[in-house]
Design an enzyme around this catalytic site. Sequence first.
Site, mmCIF file in Angstrom:
data_model
loop_
_atom_site.group_PDB
_atom_site.id
_atom_site.type_symbol
_atom_site.label_atom_id
_atom_site.label_comp_id
_atom_site.label_asym_id
_atom_site.label_seq_id
_atom_site.Cartn_x
_atom_site.Cartn_y
_atom_site.Cartn_z
ATOM 1 C CG ASP A 181 33.472 43.327 33.757
ATOM 2 O OD1 ASP A 181 32.458 43.994 34.007
ATOM 3 O OD2 ASP A 181 34.524 43.414 34.422
ATOM 4 C CB SER A 187 36.520 46.504 40.781
ATOM 5 O OG SER A 187 35.777 47.406 40.000
ATOM 6 C CG HIS A 221 32.829 44.184 37.586
ATOM 7 N ND1 HIS A 221 34.002 44.527 36.936
ATOM 8 C CD2 HIS A 221 32.811 44.894 38.742
ATOM 9 C CE1 HIS A 221 34.654 45.423 37.657
ATOM 10 N NE2 HIS A 221 33.963 45.647 38.765
#
Length: 335
Positions: free
Chosen positions: A280, A153, A307
């Site tokens: 995602d 991320s 995600h």
Amino acid sequence: MTLPKGSDFQPPWPLRSGHLQTMLSSSGVRRVLLPRRARTVAEGAEHVMVSGGGDVRLSGAFTAQQARPEARGLAVLFHGWEGSVDSTYVLQTGSRLLADGWDVFRLNFRDHGDSHHLNEALFHSCRIDEVAHALGEIAERWPARPMALAGFSLGGNFALRAALQAPKLGIPLTYALAVCPIIDPAEGLFSLEKQAPWFYQAYFMQKWRHSLKVKQSLFPQHTYFELAELKQNLRGLTEALVLRHTDFDSLEAYLDGYSVAGETLRELTIPATIMTARDDPVIPVNAFEQLRLPSNVELDIARYGGHCGFIRGWDMTSFTDDYIAARFNAVADAG
């Protein structure tokens, strides 16, 4: 050697839900159900400080491998926003790499984990210079080679930017891998506000507000925020802190400051992989499809995974462990 691809990830129903994948990825349920082997990187880890340049200090954890006579190399792991070296996905990936013979270093960004007391100034996402400086020191103190980097991320975004800087800084980074990295922060912020279900923004805001309160309690002489600012939404609080605590004159300039969208990565000379999922719900896939990448950068868009999830089954292990380990091992074996 055939490397795993995102298309190989075919989870059973109902784990084909991007929302379920995302929620499970950092849930307490996952931490409880994970097998013990997914936590071994934390056992016997050496907790250390590294320099971010000047008087900046960052914390981390180093674990030496015991699986081989000599280490395959040094694996460095970056967590996501409001994560830490002890986030489930970091522990799980680190444990897998440790079992494969990699020395593992897990780095905390400023104000993440239990590191709020180390630096008076607040964390923000444009602090790439201190992270790159720390990466250089890590390379010097733990010299196993090759050196490979993986981030998740926001940590994936940092990993890509660190890889861009590494050659000119003399950092001997061989390979970088980013899982669901933030590509266009402005678009990602808009997505969290307008497109993603409300509970994603609520989750991140709860963790961020708690982190800011911890910081304030440790440095009571410093005013980090006004109470009214703390009550704002993601965009409002981000803008308030940017204008108060950075040199950027607008929220838009700040978001552009850590963007890797468009042609930003065209100058990346280190081999790298960017992996994401089409479902995602946090980072829109179109930002990845619009990237202009050199031939040494692999873009892999899976159909499923959410995600930073990619959870294979009810043991809560992740496909990303095999994915990252296979690519790291290939880099080591090719050297």
